[in-house]
Design a protein around this motif. Sequence first.
Motif, PDB file in Angstrom:
ATOM      1  N   ARG A  50       7.698   3.891   1.693  1.00 56.80           N
ATOM      2  CA  ARG A  50       7.700   2.773   2.636  1.00 56.80           C
ATOM      3  C   ARG A  50       7.442   1.478   1.873  1.00 56.80           C
ATOM      4  NH1 ARG A  50       3.685  -0.072   5.660  1.00 56.80           N
ATOM      5  NH2 ARG A  50       4.400  -0.717   7.749  1.00 56.80           N
ATOM      6  N   SER A  51       8.272   0.453   2.126  1.00 60.67           N
ATOM      7  CA  SER A  51       8.137  -0.828   1.445  1.00 60.67           C
ATOM      8  C   SER A  51       8.153  -1.952   2.471  1.00 60.67           C
ATOM      9  CB  SER A  51       9.276  -1.026   0.429  1.00 60.67           C
ATOM     10  OG  SER A  51       9.217  -2.310  -0.155  1.00 60.67           O
ATOM     11  N   GLU A  52       7.099  -2.762   2.485  1.00 63.06           N
ATOM     12  CA  GLU A  52       7.028  -3.888   3.418  1.00 63.06           C
ATOM     13  C   GLU A  52       7.811  -5.086   2.868  1.00 63.06           C
ATOM     14  OE1 GLU A  52       2.923  -4.670   4.133  1.00 63.06           O
ATOM     15  OE2 GLU A  52       2.643  -2.919   5.415  1.00 63.06           O
ATOM     16  N   TYR A  53       8.271  -5.924   3.789  1.00 63.22           N
ATOM     17  CA  TYR A  53       9.079  -7.083   3.424  1.00 63.22           C
ATOM     18  C   TYR A  53       8.271  -8.359   3.607  1.00 63.22           C
ATOM     19  CZ  TYR A  53      13.154 -10.204   3.243  1.00 63.22           C
ATOM     20  OH  TYR A  53      14.044 -11.175   2.912  1.00 63.22           O
ATOM     21  N   GLY A  54       8.310  -9.239   2.612  1.00 61.47           N
ATOM     22  CA  GLY A  54       7.592 -10.502   2.709  1.00 61.47           C
ATOM     23  C   GLY A  54       8.021 -11.470   1.637  1.00 61.47           C
ATOM     24  N   SER A  55       8.039 -12.754   1.978  1.00 63.90           N
ATOM     25  CA  SER A  55       8.431 -13.809   1.035  1.00 63.90           C
ATOM     26  C   SER A  55       9.818 -13.568   0.449  1.00 63.90           C
ATOM     27  CB  SER A  55       7.390 -13.930  -0.096  1.00 63.90           C
ATOM     28  OG  SER A  55       6.105 -14.214   0.430  1.00 63.90           O
ATOM     29  N   GLY A  56      10.688 -13.016   1.272  1.00 64.36           N
ATOM     30  CA  GLY A  56      12.071 -12.851   0.858  1.00 64.36           C
ATOM     31  C   GLY A  56      12.359 -11.676  -0.039  1.00 64.36           C
ATOM     32  N   GLN A  57      11.388 -10.753  -0.183  1.00 66.98           N
ATOM     33  CA  GLN A  57      11.632  -9.599  -1.045  1.00 66.98           C
ATOM     34  C   GLN A  57      10.807  -8.401  -0.587  1.00 66.98           C
ATOM     35  OE1 GLN A  57      10.448 -10.656  -5.017  1.00 66.98           O
ATOM     36  NE2 GLN A  57       8.378 -11.202  -4.428  1.00 66.98           N
ATOM     37  N   TYR A  58      11.182  -7.239  -1.097  1.00 68.91           N
ATOM     38  CA  TYR A  58      10.457  -6.023  -0.755  1.00 68.91           C
ATOM     39  C   TYR A  58       9.335  -5.766  -1.758  1.00 68.91           C
ATOM     40  CZ  TYR A  58      13.502  -4.814   3.060  1.00 68.91           C
ATOM     41  OH  TYR A  58      14.150  -4.829   4.268  1.00 68.91           O
ATOM     42  N   LYS A  59       8.181  -5.361  -1.213  1.00 69.01           N
ATOM     43  CA  LYS A  59       6.999  -5.135  -2.040  1.00 69.01           C
ATOM     44  C   LYS A  59       7.012  -3.726  -2.627  1.00 69.01           C
ATOM     45  CE  LYS A  59       4.383  -8.307   0.917  1.00 69.01           C
ATOM     46  NZ  LYS A  59       3.209  -8.462   1.812  1.00 69.01           N
ATOM     47  N   LYS A  60       6.068  -3.464  -3.497  1.00 64.78           N
ATOM     48  CA  LYS A  60       5.987  -2.160  -4.156  1.00 64.78           C
ATOM     49  C   LYS A  60       5.868  -1.059  -3.108  1.00 64.78           C
ATOM     50  CE  LYS A  60       3.550   0.430  -7.732  1.00 64.78           C
ATOM     51  NZ  LYS A  60       2.467   0.408  -8.736  1.00 64.78           N
ATOM     52  N   PRO A  61       6.756  -0.071  -3.124  1.00 68.16           N
ATOM     53  CA  PRO A  61       6.741   0.989  -2.111  1.00 68.16           C
ATOM     54  C   PRO A  61       5.526   1.906  -2.249  1.00 68.16           C
ATOM     55  CG  PRO A  61       8.860   0.840  -3.229  1.00 68.16           C
ATOM     56  CD  PRO A  61       7.902   0.030  -4.026  1.00 68.16           C
ATOM     57  N   LYS A  62       5.130   2.475  -1.116  1.00 64.46           N
ATOM     58  CA  LYS A  62       4.028   3.434  -1.088  1.00 64.46           C
ATOM     59  C   LYS A  62       4.534   4.789  -0.599  1.00 64.46           C
ATOM     60  CE  LYS A  62       0.415  -0.033  -0.246  1.00 64.46           C
ATOM     61  NZ  LYS A  62      -0.690  -0.471   0.661  1.00 64.46           N
ATOM     62  N   ASN A  63       4.090   5.830  -1.280  1.00 60.40           N
ATOM     63  CA  ASN A  63       4.411   7.195  -0.874  1.00 60.40           C
ATOM     64  C   ASN A  63       3.730   7.490   0.464  1.00 60.40           C
ATOM     65  OD1 ASN A  63       4.120  10.211  -0.735  1.00 60.40           O
ATOM     66  ND2 ASN A  63       5.184  10.077  -2.697  1.00 60.40           N
ATOM     67  N   LEU A  64       4.447   8.110   1.394  1.00 59.15           N
ATOM     68  CA  LEU A  64       3.874   8.372   2.715  1.00 59.15           C
ATOM     69  C   LEU A  64       2.862   9.502   2.733  1.00 59.15           C
ATOM     70  CD1 LEU A  64       6.736   7.855   5.311  1.00 59.15           C
ATOM     71  CD2 LEU A  64       5.061   6.238   4.417  1.00 59.15           C
ATOM     72  N   GLY A  65       2.669  10.178   1.624  1.00 57.53           N
ATOM     73  CA  GLY A  65       1.594  11.155   1.537  1.00 57.53           C
ATOM     74  C   GLY A  65       1.983  12.541   2.007  1.00 57.53           C
ATOM     75  N   ARG A  66       1.023  13.444   1.975  1.00 56.59           N
ATOM     76  CA  ARG A  66       1.287  14.861   2.182  1.00 56.59           C
ATOM     77  C   ARG A  66       1.514  15.249   3.637  1.00 56.59           C
ATOM     78  NH1 ARG A  66       0.760  18.492  -1.857  1.00 56.59           N
ATOM     79  NH2 ARG A  66       0.172  17.674  -3.908  1.00 56.59           N
ATOM     80  N   ALA A  67       1.275  14.370   4.567  1.00 56.47           N
ATOM     81  CA  ALA A  67       1.649  14.675   5.949  1.00 56.47           C
ATOM     82  C   ALA A  67       3.172  14.707   6.081  1.00 56.47           C
ATOM     83  CB  ALA A  67       1.062  13.649   6.900  1.00 56.47           C
ATOM     84  N   ILE A  68       3.835  13.940   5.250  1.00 57.02           N
ATOM     85  CA  ILE A  68       5.294  13.853   5.262  1.00 57.02           C
ATOM     86  C   ILE A  68       5.899  14.588   4.076  1.00 57.02           C
ATOM     87  CG2 ILE A  68       7.275  12.291   5.235  1.00 57.02           C
ATOM     88  CD1 ILE A  68       5.582  12.089   7.758  1.00 57.02           C
ATOM     89  N   ASN A  69       5.371  14.335   2.892  1.00 56.75           N
ATOM     90  CA  ASN A  69       5.957  14.859   1.664  1.00 56.75           C
ATOM     91  C   ASN A  69       5.248  16.117   1.186  1.00 56.75           C
ATOM     92  OD1 ASN A  69       7.824  12.624   1.378  1.00 56.75           O
ATOM     93  ND2 ASN A  69       6.053  11.370   0.808  1.00 56.75           N
ATOM     94  N   THR A  70       6.023  17.121   0.829  1.00 56.29           N
ATOM     95  CA  THR A  70       5.481  18.394   0.354  1.00 56.29           C
ATOM     96  C   THR A  70       6.099  18.725  -1.009  1.00 56.29           C
ATOM     97  OG1 THR A  70       7.227  19.787   1.312  1.00 56.29           O
ATOM     98  CG2 THR A  70       5.397  19.142   2.766  1.00 56.29           C
ATOM     99  N   GLU A  71       5.810  19.928  -1.485  1.00 59.15           N
ATOM    100  CA  GLU A  71       6.408  20.373  -2.738  1.00 59.15           C
ATOM    101  C   GLU A  71       7.901  20.660  -2.581  1.00 59.15           C
ATOM    102  OE1 GLU A  71       3.496  21.274  -1.625  1.00 59.15           O
ATOM    103  OE2 GLU A  71       2.186  20.527  -3.226  1.00 59.15           O
TER     104      GLU A  71
END
Length: 320
Positions: free
Chosen positions: A202-223
């Motif tokens: 997930r990457s938030e948008y601000g000041s005309g560009q996308y910020k450093k993305p964050k992993n949504l974590g283990r509730a969403i992502n698995t092995e």
Amino acid sequence: MLHESVKGTRLVLFFLIVVVSTIFLCVRSSGEDIKFTDLYGDYMGQKPPGLTPEIFAPGVVSTEKRELNSVFTPDGNEFFFSYSKPGGEYTIMVMRRINNRWTIPKVVVFSKEFSNVDMCVSYDGKKLFFGSNRPLNEKSTVKDGFDIWMVKKEGQEWGKPINLGPEVNAGRHQIYPSVARNETLYFQSRREGNVGGSDIYRSEYGSGQYKKPKNLGRAINTEANEGDVCVAPDESFLIISCSGRPDSYGKGDLYISIRQKDGSWSYAENMGETINSSETEYCPMLSPDGKYLFFTSRKSGNGDIYWVDARSIQKLRQKK
């Protein structure tokens, strides 16, 4: 009275000739011959589905080829989908509604080179995001993997592709963008720090560009492999395609996760055997009005585009 009637008829005929001529000139002035299907109206005049998925526009959109991805623009006048070419490359197709009648699918202008796939349209209809292996510039080579790119609407056409930059495209492979109403970007990536083979970011948008993305974590992502993310306009839920999970009905299933009040995500759960099959279900995308869920399934062959009433999503949300 008869004279007036004849005069009125002539005026109507003259008006119709002017309208038809204007339409013809507009089409010809675009530099191309527009060819039409027999499809009219909203959603190409297809009978709306119920809670059981149905193939969308068979013979026109869903054919013997391998079709995937599907998205309408917010005004409902453009429809994009992809198909897989021999050799594994992808091409983005577009259909347009002109005077309520739909044109035949053709390659969209920014997809005539390289491999391009996985489109989504911003909620104001002014930006289209997609994945591509195109080089960053004329001096670069075709990428081993995909980056996320964007084109902006310029009048009635789409402009030149713009790479979303090194923060978003930090891994070897970024694909399947989905944008919330506030322009927050969700996407699939294979990069350092992943939980599994591919994860959702997930990457938030601000000041005309996308910020450093964050992993949504283990509730969403698995092995396993998580990808093809579709986020609700208000980020209240997301749907992903997963392969390799033990509760899967087939080779790849659609899962849903609900966002909690504290901003965290519930554990993604299988959307059930009504949606999923023993084959692969992937590429989920909501219609702009939120009434339908579109996705791709291989249960009928190479891959076709299906749609289903979005009340099926609401039932799963209420259950959770």
